[in-house]
Design a protein around this motif. Sequence first.
Motif, PDB file in Angstrom:
ATOM      1  N   ASP A   9      -5.287   1.690   5.748  1.00 26.03           N
ATOM      2  CA  ASP A   9      -5.880   2.147   7.021  1.00 26.03           C
ATOM      3  C   ASP A   9      -4.905   3.054   7.761  1.00 26.03           C
ATOM      4  O   ASP A   9      -5.282   4.099   8.303  1.00 26.03           O
ATOM      5  CB  ASP A   9      -6.203   0.944   7.924  1.00 26.03           C
ATOM      6  CG  ASP A   9      -7.493   0.239   7.539  1.00 26.03           C
ATOM      7  OD1 ASP A   9      -8.290   0.828   6.787  1.00 26.03           O
ATOM      8  OD2 ASP A   9      -7.677  -0.915   7.975  1.00 26.03           O
ATOM      9  N   GLU A  10      -3.639   2.639   7.784  1.00 25.20           N
ATOM     10  CA  GLU A  10      -2.632   3.437   8.507  1.00 25.20           C
ATOM     11  C   GLU A  10      -2.392   4.772   7.812  1.00 25.20           C
ATOM     12  O   GLU A  10      -2.229   5.805   8.467  1.00 25.20           O
ATOM     13  CB  GLU A  10      -1.329   2.640   8.624  1.00 25.20           C
ATOM     14  CG  GLU A  10      -1.447   1.459   9.583  1.00 25.20           C
ATOM     15  CD  GLU A  10      -0.143   0.694   9.797  1.00 25.20           C
ATOM     16  OE1 GLU A  10      -0.098  -0.164  10.686  1.00 25.20           O
ATOM     17  OE2 GLU A  10       0.834   0.957   9.062  1.00 25.20           O
ATOM     18  N   LEU A  11      -2.376   4.756   6.480  1.00 25.27           N
ATOM     19  CA  LEU A  11      -2.190   6.018   5.735  1.00 25.27           C
ATOM     20  C   LEU A  11      -3.375   6.951   5.960  1.00 25.27           C
ATOM     21  O   LEU A  11      -3.213   8.166   6.077  1.00 25.27           O
ATOM     22  CB  LEU A  11      -2.026   5.727   4.240  1.00 25.27           C
ATOM     23  CG  LEU A  11      -0.688   5.103   3.835  1.00 25.27           C
ATOM     24  CD1 LEU A  11      -0.748   4.575   2.396  1.00 25.27           C
ATOM     25  CD2 LEU A  11       0.458   6.110   3.974  1.00 25.27           C
ATOM     26  N   LEU A  12      -4.576   6.367   6.051  1.00 27.50           N
ATOM     27  CA  LEU A  12      -5.775   7.175   6.296  1.00 27.50           C
ATOM     28  C   LEU A  12      -5.718   7.787   7.697  1.00 27.50           C
ATOM     29  O   LEU A  12      -5.961   8.986   7.873  1.00 27.50           O
ATOM     30  CB  LEU A  12      -7.031   6.301   6.141  1.00 27.50           C
ATOM     31  CG  LEU A  12      -8.369   7.005   6.316  1.00 27.50           C
ATOM     32  CD1 LEU A  12      -8.586   8.036   5.203  1.00 27.50           C
ATOM     33  CD2 LEU A  12      -9.524   5.994   6.320  1.00 27.50           C
ATOM     34  N   ALA A  59      -3.168   8.476   9.355  1.00 27.60           N
ATOM     35  CA  ALA A  59      -2.100   9.493   9.376  1.00 27.60           C
ATOM     36  C   ALA A  59      -2.411  10.644   8.417  1.00 27.60           C
ATOM     37  O   ALA A  59      -1.565  11.501   8.176  1.00 27.60           O
ATOM     38  CB  ALA A  59      -0.759   8.846   9.019  1.00 27.60           C
ATOM     39  N   ARG A  60      -3.618  10.661   7.872  1.00 27.36           N
ATOM     40  CA  ARG A  60      -4.093  11.714   6.946  1.00 27.36           C
ATOM     41  C   ARG A  60      -3.222  11.872   5.708  1.00 27.36           C
ATOM     42  O   ARG A  60      -3.042  12.966   5.185  1.00 27.36           O
ATOM     43  CB  ARG A  60      -4.197  13.053   7.674  1.00 27.36           C
ATOM     44  CG  ARG A  60      -5.193  12.980   8.798  1.00 27.36           C
ATOM     45  CD  ARG A  60      -5.204  14.253   9.568  1.00 27.36           C
ATOM     46  NE  ARG A  60      -5.967  14.049  10.778  1.00 27.36           N
ATOM     47  CZ  ARG A  60      -6.787  14.923  11.298  1.00 27.36           C
ATOM     48  NH1 ARG A  60      -6.973  16.066  10.696  1.00 27.36           N
ATOM     49  NH2 ARG A  60      -7.419  14.665  12.406  1.00 27.36           N
ATOM     50  N   GLN A  61      -2.691  10.759   5.227  1.00 26.68           N
ATOM     51  CA  GLN A  61      -1.890  10.791   3.995  1.00 26.68           C
ATOM     52  C   GLN A  61      -2.748  10.461   2.776  1.00 26.68           C
ATOM     53  O   GLN A  61      -2.349  10.720   1.650  1.00 26.68           O
ATOM     54  CB  GLN A  61      -0.726   9.792   4.094  1.00 26.68           C
ATOM     55  CG  GLN A  61       0.203  10.042   5.266  1.00 26.68           C
ATOM     56  CD  GLN A  61       0.958  11.345   5.147  1.00 26.68           C
ATOM     57  OE1 GLN A  61       1.248  11.823   4.054  1.00 26.68           O
ATOM     58  NE2 GLN A  61       1.266  11.953   6.286  1.00 26.68           N
ATOM     59  N   VAL A  62      -3.902   9.830   3.001  1.00 27.27           N
ATOM     60  CA  VAL A  62      -4.868   9.559   1.923  1.00 27.27           C
ATOM     61  C   VAL A  62      -6.259   9.920   2.451  1.00 27.27           C
ATOM     62  O   VAL A  62      -6.449  10.083   3.662  1.00 27.27           O
ATOM     63  CB  VAL A  62      -4.866   8.064   1.472  1.00 27.27           C
ATOM     64  CG1 VAL A  62      -3.533   7.677   0.848  1.00 27.27           C
ATOM     65  CG2 VAL A  62      -5.211   7.134   2.621  1.00 27.27           C
ATOM     66  N   ASP A  63      -7.218  10.041   1.538  1.00 26.64           N
ATOM     67  CA  ASP A  63      -8.551  10.430   1.981  1.00 26.64           C
ATOM     68  C   ASP A  63      -9.537   9.263   2.028  1.00 26.64           C
ATOM     69  O   ASP A  63     -10.703   9.438   2.329  1.00 26.64           O
ATOM     70  CB  ASP A  63      -9.097  11.570   1.107  1.00 26.64           C
ATOM     71  CG  ASP A  63      -9.130  11.194  -0.373  1.00 26.64           C
ATOM     72  OD1 ASP A  63      -8.836  10.021  -0.699  1.00 26.64           O
ATOM     73  OD2 ASP A  63      -9.447  12.067  -1.204  1.00 26.64           O
ATOM     74  N   ALA A  77       0.834  -1.216   0.000  1.00 36.48           N
ATOM     75  CA  ALA A  77       0.000   0.000   0.000  1.00 36.48           C
ATOM     76  C   ALA A  77       0.861   1.256   0.000  1.00 36.48           C
ATOM     77  O   ALA A  77       0.581   2.212  -0.735  1.00 36.48           O
ATOM     78  CB  ALA A  77      -0.921  -0.011   1.226  1.00 36.48           C
ATOM     79  N   PHE A  78       1.909   1.256   0.805  1.00 35.29           N
ATOM     80  CA  PHE A  78       2.754   2.454   0.897  1.00 35.29           C
ATOM     81  C   PHE A  78       3.397   2.760  -0.460  1.00 35.29           C
ATOM     82  O   PHE A  78       3.472   3.906  -0.886  1.00 35.29           O
ATOM     83  CB  PHE A  78       3.853   2.268   1.947  1.00 35.29           C
ATOM     84  CG  PHE A  78       3.359   2.004   3.352  1.00 35.29           C
ATOM     85  CD1 PHE A  78       2.037   2.270   3.717  1.00 35.29           C
ATOM     86  CD2 PHE A  78       4.214   1.488   4.323  1.00 35.29           C
ATOM     87  CE1 PHE A  78       1.590   2.023   5.003  1.00 35.29           C
ATOM     88  CE2 PHE A  78       3.774   1.247   5.610  1.00 35.29           C
ATOM     89  CZ  PHE A  78       2.468   1.505   5.954  1.00 35.29           C
ATOM     90  N   GLU A  79       3.859   1.708  -1.124  1.00 32.91           N
ATOM     91  CA  GLU A  79       4.509   1.909  -2.432  1.00 32.91           C
ATOM     92  C   GLU A  79       3.503   2.426  -3.463  1.00 32.91           C
ATOM     93  O   GLU A  79       3.800   3.347  -4.229  1.00 32.91           O
ATOM     94  CB  GLU A  79       5.162   0.604  -2.904  1.00 32.91           C
ATOM     95  CG  GLU A  79       6.349   0.207  -2.041  1.00 32.91           C
ATOM     96  CD  GLU A  79       6.931  -1.158  -2.413  1.00 32.91           C
ATOM     97  OE1 GLU A  79       6.673  -1.653  -3.528  1.00 32.91           O
ATOM     98  OE2 GLU A  79       7.648  -1.739  -1.566  1.00 32.91           O
ATOM     99  N   VAL A  80       2.315   1.834  -3.475  1.00 34.72           N
ATOM    100  CA  VAL A  80       1.288   2.279  -4.422  1.00 34.72           C
ATOM    101  C   VAL A  80       0.945   3.748  -4.158  1.00 34.72           C
ATOM    102  O   VAL A  80       0.847   4.571  -5.073  1.00 34.72           O
ATOM    103  CB  VAL A  80       0.029   1.387  -4.319  1.00 34.72           C
ATOM    104  CG1 VAL A  80      -1.158   2.019  -5.053  1.00 34.72           C
ATOM    105  CG2 VAL A  80       0.325  -0.009  -4.878  1.00 34.72           C
ATOM    106  N   TRP A  81       0.800   4.079  -2.895  1.00 35.82           N
ATOM    107  CA  TRP A  81       0.508   5.467  -2.489  1.00 35.82           C
ATOM    108  C   TRP A  81       1.568   6.428  -3.054  1.00 35.82           C
ATOM    109  O   TRP A  81       1.231   7.429  -3.691  1.00 35.82           O
ATOM    110  CB  TRP A  81       0.479   5.511  -0.954  1.00 35.82           C
ATOM    111  CG  TRP A  81       0.623   6.840  -0.309  1.00 35.82           C
ATOM    112  CD1 TRP A  81      -0.294   7.854  -0.323  1.00 35.82           C
ATOM    113  CD2 TRP A  81       1.727   7.303   0.480  1.00 35.82           C
ATOM    114  NE1 TRP A  81       0.180   8.919   0.407  1.00 35.82           N
ATOM    115  CE2 TRP A  81       1.414   8.606   0.923  1.00 35.82           C
ATOM    116  CE3 TRP A  81       2.939   6.747   0.885  1.00 35.82           C
ATOM    117  CZ2 TRP A  81       2.272   9.360   1.716  1.00 35.82           C
ATOM    118  CZ3 TRP A  81       3.800   7.484   1.685  1.00 35.82           C
ATOM    119  CH2 TRP A  81       3.479   8.772   2.085  1.00 35.82           C
ATOM    120  N   GLU A  82       2.830   6.090  -2.875  1.00 36.48           N
ATOM    121  CA  GLU A  82       3.889   6.965  -3.396  1.00 36.48           C
ATOM    122  C   GLU A  82       3.924   6.969  -4.920  1.00 36.48           C
ATOM    123  O   GLU A  82       4.063   8.023  -5.545  1.00 36.48           O
ATOM    124  CB  GLU A  82       5.255   6.464  -2.897  1.00 36.48           C
ATOM    125  CG  GLU A  82       5.703   7.069  -1.587  1.00 36.48           C
ATOM    126  CD  GLU A  82       7.201   6.889  -1.421  1.00 36.48           C
ATOM    127  OE1 GLU A  82       7.639   5.765  -1.134  1.00 36.48           O
ATOM    128  OE2 GLU A  82       7.943   7.888  -1.594  1.00 36.48           O
TER     129      GLU A  82
END
Length: 375
Positions: A238-241, A243-247, A205-210
Amino acid sequence: MAAAYQLVCARCAARYAPDALRWRCDCGGPLDLAFQPRFDRRRIAGRGPTLWRYREALPLPAEATPIHLGEGYTPLLQGRVGGIPVWLKQDHLFPTGSYKDRGAALLISQAVAMGIDRVVEDSSGNAGAAIAAYCARAGLACDIYVPEATSPAKLLQIQGYGATLRRVPGDRQAAAAAAQQAAATTFYASHVWNPFFMHGCKTFAFEVWEQLGQRAPDTLVLPVGNGTLLLGAALGFDELLAARQVDRVPRLIGVQAASCAPLALASASGASAPQPVEAHASLAEGIAIAAPARGEQVLAAVQRTGGAFIAVSEEEIAAATRLWWRHGFALEPTAGATLAGLGRYLSAGDHAREVIVSAITGHGLKAGQALAGLL
Ligand SMILES: Cc1ncc(COP(=O)(O)O)c(C=O)c1O
Ligand SMILES: [Zn+2]
């Protein structure tokens, strides 16, 4: 070494301190981690292209040294299926040829940090190969239990890394039972039960996000046997959400082989637990899991994201595997199942403006014999 986490039962919420021999709750439920990840975009961007760029979001004690083979940050390629753009994560390009290195790298790093010197694991082949590789890198002894029908190239791979291969007569469940017996006295490096494996898989997920420019896709189409990649991806978003890095968290589409589809069947009937099925062999050996231990978690994750399951036939798996090879992708049939599911997903409804990410999870050279008949 200071523990950076606690174990929490996914079923009854009981908590446990880290313990080398505890691999499930007293209630029988699987264990998760209570852990607070941190994301610092500047630090992440300043690091090399491996999954360790997310170091502060991974539950390894800060003073521990990662066991690594250069894994992660696999290419995200854009392709077209029936004219519709889709993103494909090239997770067959990991050091051992499957996405399982995401989980194995973190799990074995944690085992070393705990002072473990011997592990056991059961697998349909790829997770065993990944655990064996990272044990070899770390100098740990390991025993890998596999069903007797596992692809020869995967068996060779496990032995090549120096692991003790234990071929168990019977199906995937029989291999798990044999490993769990050994786990009474030895660290169980299970890709299914050990939550560190899932925390390694969340780097998907982190890689896709970046790679998408720090945003979440609309939809993820992923293979599901035990669901370690799907649950890892869900955890990561879930963790990115949080941490407010995704919506938002993407819609999760889980692909199963119709010949062994306990989760697709459960979902179709509205059940919250896997439906009992007979273990049938499938071209997609990696996802032919009749009784997924984290099945309730997988069903809940798919449901809460508004997702769905797709069950693909052996013919669809064969056709998709052949088709993608013909487009230059060396994939094993288990990965072909995912792409068959992707094709089915795209064939219904309007997906023209949807950002869709799927994955090639295992390399074709692992399944030469099965492919010889297909290609
Ligand atoms: C190539 C490949 N893809 C997907 C999977 C599915 O992983 P999981 O069983 O955790 O859902 C596996 C599992 O062995 C695999 O080998
Ligand atoms: Zn419990």
